[in-house]
Design a protein around this motif. Structure first.
Motif, mmCIF file in Angstrom:
data_model
loop_
_atom_site.group_PDB
_atom_site.id
_atom_site.type_symbol
_atom_site.label_atom_id
_atom_site.label_comp_id
_atom_site.label_asym_id
_atom_site.label_seq_id
_atom_site.Cartn_x
_atom_site.Cartn_y
_atom_site.Cartn_z
ATOM 1 N N VAL A 180 -0.486 -11.637 7.902
ATOM 2 C CA VAL A 180 -1.792 -11.068 8.239
ATOM 3 C C VAL A 180 -1.778 -9.582 7.892
ATOM 4 O O VAL A 180 -0.969 -8.818 8.412
ATOM 5 C CB VAL A 180 -2.118 -11.247 9.734
ATOM 6 N N TYR A 181 -2.695 -9.194 7.010
ATOM 7 C CA TYR A 181 -2.836 -7.811 6.571
ATOM 8 C C TYR A 181 -3.836 -7.094 7.474
ATOM 9 O O TYR A 181 -4.784 -7.689 7.972
ATOM 10 C CB TYR A 181 -3.306 -7.784 5.125
ATOM 11 N N SER A 182 -3.615 -5.805 7.687
ATOM 12 C CA SER A 182 -4.495 -5.031 8.549
ATOM 13 C C SER A 182 -4.934 -3.747 7.863
ATOM 14 O O SER A 182 -4.164 -3.145 7.108
ATOM 15 C CB SER A 182 -3.774 -4.687 9.861
ATOM 16 N N GLU A 183 -6.162 -3.332 8.136
ATOM 17 C CA GLU A 183 -6.655 -2.042 7.663
ATOM 18 C C GLU A 183 -6.325 -0.919 8.652
ATOM 19 O O GLU A 183 -6.664 0.238 8.424
ATOM 20 C CB GLU A 183 -8.174 -2.106 7.463
ATOM 21 N N ARG A 184 -5.680 -1.279 9.758
ATOM 22 C CA ARG A 184 -5.342 -0.298 10.783
ATOM 23 C C ARG A 184 -4.394 0.768 10.249
ATOM 24 O O ARG A 184 -3.478 0.472 9.495
ATOM 25 C CB ARG A 184 -4.684 -1.026 11.965
ATOM 26 N N ARG A 185 -4.608 1.998 10.640
ATOM 27 C CA ARG A 185 -3.719 3.098 10.265
ATOM 28 C C ARG A 185 -2.647 3.274 11.337
ATOM 29 O O ARG A 185 -2.945 3.281 12.523
ATOM 30 C CB ARG A 185 -4.515 4.399 10.125
ATOM 31 N N CYS A 186 -1.421 3.419 10.921
ATOM 32 C CA CYS A 186 -0.320 3.582 11.869
ATOM 33 C C CYS A 186 -0.327 5.001 12.435
ATOM 34 O O CYS A 186 -0.645 5.974 11.733
ATOM 35 C CB CYS A 186 1.013 3.294 11.186
ATOM 36 N N ILE A 192 -0.526 -1.659 6.524
ATOM 37 C CA ILE A 192 0.217 -2.434 7.501
ATOM 38 C C ILE A 192 0.141 -3.940 7.245
ATOM 39 O O ILE A 192 -0.937 -4.494 7.008
ATOM 40 C CB ILE A 192 -0.328 -2.158 8.925
ATOM 41 N N LEU A 193 1.306 -4.573 7.253
ATOM 42 C CA LEU A 193 1.405 -6.023 7.415
ATOM 43 C C LEU A 193 1.487 -6.252 8.920
ATOM 44 O O LEU A 193 2.505 -5.941 9.551
ATOM 45 C CB LEU A 193 2.645 -6.566 6.700
ATOM 46 N N GLU A 194 0.398 -6.738 9.493
ATOM 47 C CA GLU A 194 0.305 -6.839 10.959
ATOM 48 C C GLU A 194 1.367 -7.765 11.527
ATOM 49 O O GLU A 194 2.044 -7.448 12.502
ATOM 50 C CB GLU A 194 -1.091 -7.337 11.352
#
Length: 446
Positions: free
Chosen positions: A328-334, A342-344
């Motif tokens: 699951v790929y995420s657009e969230r910024r770390c 991010i690879l969630e």
């Protein structure tokens, strides 16, 4: 002192001797990780276009594939255009291995490797030296995220540990690699006890190994009241790190676990940073897609089959290669501030997904994880689906096992599988290992 000598003297001198670009690439990666994401993606796209053009000229497999589908390498200027190239499978490599190798490479001069074939298909692979050096550089970067710095001695929990051959390998082992091994092919109280004693003598600063094997060792430490093994970093790789395993490992070592994801075919794909909240994709070295059953992109946050293009290996290009994993790929910024996306989470191998009589499927790894945390009295378990209507549960009893454990286990599985599926519990002493030393907790043979 030896750690400092290894980092500041032996590593640089060895690179000079081998005329290696490993440390230069590592220093570049150290800078690039802090670039804005748009700048890293620009670099990645430039490298992707270069790899496509190289493969079109030099790889007989991709030269023919592009021609067959009317794709001009020079015209690929967008992700949509790139997706006109068909996905490459493991079976394609097995059937056309020679055609993948670049015309510009001499097979005799290449580094060779072979995957273990735990998904049913083993592969022979070839790499050139620069590819290996760049991959090693990415490992150095990820090691440092875990608290394991260059030159630090490590405890490796791994199967079939290598034995140095000749003077060069022996010197490298003592001056650079600096590793003590716990052989996962022989994990028992005696071997783990001997490893504890060696650890106390040599005091490694980091732990590296198969996620589940580290977990077994951590359980041994807890069961025997051993609390003095305190590494600076722990890297779990090679198989999925389950949440309950992470908790046990971190408790036993009093150290956070860094989850890392990669494969023999393309090297490092993603790794956790010190935030331990998702894995950063290795954008400078791989181009990663998350696709549905029709090989179309899934939306961020949705599970997709992972397809990777290696940007390093010009000797044996792999473009749009399906690694048989789901993530699951995420657009969230770390929060760490790195520009790497991010690879969630990983949801398991394609072969780990179990089939339902209704036509759906379920992530076996997620089902195992949920069941282990929900039902007390189970030490380990493995789900094996031989046919659509037969599921075998290999169950290892835990300290809390009682007469209610197995009925609760079956009830938990019935929440997913209806009465059409026969669920049979087998009492086993341990979950068997793969020949590579890895463990598989969900196997679908349908």
């Amino acid at each position: 002192m030896m750690e400092q000598l290894s980092k500041h003297v032996f590593y640089p001198l060895w690179d000079v001797k081998d005329r290696s670009q490993r440390l230069a690439e590592w220093k570049a990666l150290e800078r690039q990780q802090w670039w804005p994401r748009e700048d890293i993606e620009t670099l990645q796209w430039q490298r992707l276009q270069g790899m496509i053009r190289h493969a079109a000229r030099n790889s007989p497999f991709y030269r023919d594939l592009l021609a067959e589908h009317g794709v001009q390498a020079e015209s690929i200027d967008s992700p949509a255009e790139f997706r006109r190239i068909p996905v490459t499978t493991k079976q394609s490599i097995r059937n056309h291995l020679d055609a993948f190798i670049s015309d510009a490479s001499s097979r005799a001069s290449l580094v060779t490797a072979k995957t273990g074939g735990s998904t049913g298909v083993s592969l022979n692979l070839y790499f050139d030296e620069p590819c290996q050096e760049r991959r090693n550089a990415a490992q150095l970067l990820a090691d440092r995220w875990a608290g394991w710095d260059m030159g630090m001695k490590r405890a490796s929990v791994w199967g079939n540990p290598p034995v140095p051959q000749g003077l060069k390998q022996t010197l490298r082992h003592h001056l650079l690699d600096r590793t003590i091994y716990l052989d996962t092919m022989d994990l028992n109280p005696e071997s783990m006890g001997a490893f504890v004693e060696r650890w106390r003598r040599e005091i490694p600063g980091a732990v590296f190994g198969h996620a589940h094997s580290i977990y077994i060792f951590a359980q041994y430490l807890q069961d025997n009241g051993i609390h003095d093994l305190r590494p600076h970093g722990i890297v779990a790789t090679s198989m999925m790190l389950l949440d309950h395993e992470r908790r046990v490992i971190e408790s036993a070592f009093d150290c956070r676990v860094t989850n890392r994801y990669g494969c023999e075919e393309v090297g490092l794909i993603a790794c956790e940073c010190e935030q331990h909240n998702g894995m950063h994709l290795n954008l400078p070295h791989v181009y990663v897609e998350f696709l549905d059953a029709n090989d179309e992109p899934v939306a961020p946050g949705e599970p997709g089959k992972i397809v990777v293009t290696d940007l390093n290996n010009f000797a044996m290009p792999l473009i749009r290669y399906r690694v048989e994993d789901v993530g699951v790929y995420s657009e969230r910024r770390c929060e760490c501030g790195r520009g790497l996306p991010i690879l969630e989470r990983l949801e398991g191998r394609v072969a780990d997904f179990l089939k339902l009589p209704t036509g759906g499927q379920v992530s076996g790894i997620s089902l195992v994880e949920r069941t282990l945390t929900k039902v007390p009295g189970i030490e380990q378990m493995q789900l094996v689906q031989e046919t659509l209507d037969n599921l075998t549960i290999n169950r290892v009893k835990g300290p809390e096992f009682d007469a209610g454990t197995d009925p609760a286990l079956l009830a938990a599985l019935r929440e997913v599988f209806d009465e059409r599926v026969r669920c049979t519990i087998q009492d086993v002493a341990a979950i068997p290992q793969e020949p590579s030393g890895k463990y598989r907790f969900s196997i679908c043979r349908v």
